[in-house]
Design a protein around this motif. Structure first.
Motif, PDB file in Angstrom:
ATOM      1  N   GLU A   1      37.053  28.675  45.063  1.00 15.25           N
ATOM      2  CA  GLU A   1      36.706  29.633  45.553  1.00 15.25           C
ATOM      3  C   GLU A   1      37.401  30.437  45.651  1.00 15.25           C
ATOM      4  N   PHE A   2      38.238  30.423  46.396  1.00 13.32           N
ATOM      5  CA  PHE A   2      39.479  31.081  47.029  1.00 13.32           C
ATOM      6  C   PHE A   2      39.794  32.451  46.108  1.00 13.32           C
ATOM      7  N   THR A   3      39.918  31.462  44.909  1.00 18.11           N
ATOM      8  CA  THR A   3      40.170  32.659  43.503  1.00 18.11           C
ATOM      9  C   THR A   3      38.972  33.181  43.071  1.00 18.11           C
ATOM     10  N   SER A   4      38.511  33.051  43.496  1.00 19.51           N
ATOM     11  CA  SER A   4      36.593  33.720  42.678  1.00 19.51           C
ATOM     12  C   SER A   4      36.744  34.678  43.834  1.00 19.51           C
ATOM     13  N   ASP A   5      37.087  34.657  45.376  1.00 18.80           N
ATOM     14  CA  ASP A   5      36.964  35.789  46.216  1.00 18.80           C
ATOM     15  C   ASP A   5      37.700  36.737  46.057  1.00 18.80           C
ATOM     16  N   LYS A   6      39.443  36.137  45.406  1.00 18.83           N
ATOM     17  CA  LYS A   6      40.153  37.542  45.050  1.00 18.83           C
ATOM     18  C   LYS A   6      40.145  38.010  43.843  1.00 18.83           C
ATOM     19  N   TRP A   7      38.685  37.161  42.766  1.00 17.66           N
ATOM     20  CA  TRP A   7      38.660  38.262  41.898  1.00 17.66           C
ATOM     21  C   TRP A   7      37.615  38.949  42.160  1.00 17.66           C
ATOM     22  N   ASP A   8      36.889  38.762  42.587  1.00 13.08           N
ATOM     23  CA  ASP A   8      35.226  39.693  43.068  1.00 13.08           C
ATOM     24  C   ASP A   8      35.898  40.800  43.379  1.00 13.08           C
ATOM     25  N   GLU A   9      37.101  40.171  44.845  1.00 11.30           N
ATOM     26  CA  GLU A   9      37.486  41.498  45.266  1.00 11.30           C
ATOM     27  C   GLU A   9      38.138  42.767  44.649  1.00 11.30           C
ATOM     28  N   CYS A  10      38.861  41.928  43.532  1.00 15.52           N
ATOM     29  CA  CYS A  10      39.357  42.541  42.137  1.00 15.52           C
ATOM     30  C   CYS A  10      38.713  43.319  41.390  1.00 15.52           C
ATOM     31  N   ILE A  11      38.072  43.128  40.974  1.00 16.32           N
ATOM     32  CA  ILE A  11      36.920  44.038  40.582  1.00 16.32           C
ATOM     33  C   ILE A  11      36.222  44.683  41.082  1.00 16.32           C
ATOM     34  N   LEU A  12      36.401  44.803  42.602  1.00 15.45           N
ATOM     35  CA  LEU A  12      35.178  45.916  43.714  1.00 15.45           C
ATOM     36  C   LEU A  12      36.482  46.633  43.523  1.00 15.45           C
ATOM     37  N   ARG A  13      37.754  46.952  43.940  1.00 15.02           N
ATOM     38  CA  ARG A  13      38.752  47.380  43.928  1.00 15.02           C
ATOM     39  C   ARG A  13      39.305  48.546  42.575  1.00 15.02           C
ATOM     40  N   ILE A  14      39.134  48.258  41.495  1.00 14.44           N
ATOM     41  CA  ILE A  14      38.951  48.185  39.937  1.00 14.44           C
ATOM     42  C   ILE A  14      38.024  49.443  40.094  1.00 14.44           C
ATOM     43  N   ALA A  15      36.517  48.525  40.637  1.00 14.89           N
ATOM     44  CA  ALA A  15      35.205  50.012  39.886  1.00 14.89           C
ATOM     45  C   ALA A  15      35.536  51.419  41.086  1.00 14.89           C
ATOM     46  N   GLU A  16      36.219  50.536  42.419  1.00 13.07           N
ATOM     47  CA  GLU A  16      35.946  51.725  43.024  1.00 13.07           C
ATOM     48  C   GLU A  16      37.046  52.566  42.706  1.00 13.07           C
ATOM     49  N   VAL A  17      38.222  52.089  41.994  1.00 13.72           N
ATOM     50  CA  VAL A  17      39.346  53.531  41.095  1.00 13.72           C
ATOM     51  C   VAL A  17      38.761  53.760  40.706  1.00 13.72           C
ATOM     52  N   GLU A  18      37.674  53.965  39.327  1.00 18.18           N
ATOM     53  CA  GLU A  18      37.572  53.850  38.551  1.00 18.18           C
ATOM     54  C   GLU A  18      36.208  55.024  38.941  1.00 18.18           C
TER      55      GLU A  18
END
Length: 230
Positions: free
Chosen positions: A29-46
């Motif tokens: 769950e922790f890894t999944s949350d971090k992954w989701d957070e990374c996806i959101l950050r990448i989308a924000e940067v893009e």
């Protein structure tokens, strides 16, 4: 009864398995949350890339404008020195008469100058040196160019020839270049001589280059001009 070869101490305990499964779930769950957070950050940067590209373009434009302004200011500064000659190598002497020194130099090079042709004459510190060179401001560039042409024909002038007994110090008369143009001239000489350019000279306070007798003459006003020939 089937014997699995495990004694009671070796057999896994159900509560322990539950604890391990719980830890695995938490880790997932922790890894999944971090992954989701990374996806959101990448989308924000893009989403900000177009804005960054616009800013990058503005920075490049501003850089070009600053470079253009620097070049314009340097040209104006050099233009103000258009009628000036810089004389280096004349020994410094207390209570010296700069007009007399210039008159002696004119006698050596065979180009007499009337005092009325001189706007001003003064000693100034030389760049990156303890020496003080002599700056002569003529009333027009034609007299200045004729004086320099005569000095270049003489090729070698020594301090002894202008009244400093026993001094073999060489004296040089050149265009009064700004520090920027002096650096550019030095860079031009070191860069183009290795490229086979036989002629590099200054006239009317501009740097001229020519590869050989049959080549076109180019004027170097900036690093960009120099880079085109490299």
């Amino acid at each position: 009864m089937l014997d699995l070869g495990l004694n009671e101490t070796e057999a896994p305990c159900l509560p322990e398995i539950k604890v391990e499964l719980s830890e695995i779930r938490k880790t997932y769950e922790f890894t999944s949350d971090k992954w989701d957070e990374c996806i959101l950050r990448i989308a924000e940067v893009e989403s900000k890339i177009p804005e960054i590209e616009i800013l990058h373009g503005k920075v490049e434009t501003l850089g070009q404008e600053v470079s253009s302004l620097k070049s314009e200011l340097a040209s104006r500064d050099q233009w103000q020195r258009l009628n000036n000659v810089e004389i280096k190598g004349v020994p410094l002497k207390k209570n010296e008469n700069l007009f007399l020194i210039l008159d002696n130099i004119c006698g050596v090079v065979g180009f007499p100058i009337d005092k009325n042709s001189i706007n001003y004459i003064s000693r100034v510190p030389a760049q990156n040196s303890n020496e003080k060179c002599i700056i002569v401001g003529f009333i027009n560039r034609y007299i200045k160019e004729e004086f320099l042409a005569s000095a270049r024909l003489k090729k070698t002038i020594t301090a002894e020839e202008i009244g400093f007994q026993g001094s073999k110090q060489r004296i040089f008369a050149n265009d009064h270049l700004t520090p920027m143009y002096k650096q550019l001239l030095t860079k031009t000489k070191s860069t183009l001589k290795s490229k086979g350019y036989a002629y590099i000279w200054v006239k009317y306070a501009k740097i001229h280059v020519r590869k050989d007798d049959s080549s076109k003459v180019f004027i170097i006003n900036s690093d960009n001009d120099l880079n085109k020939l490299v």
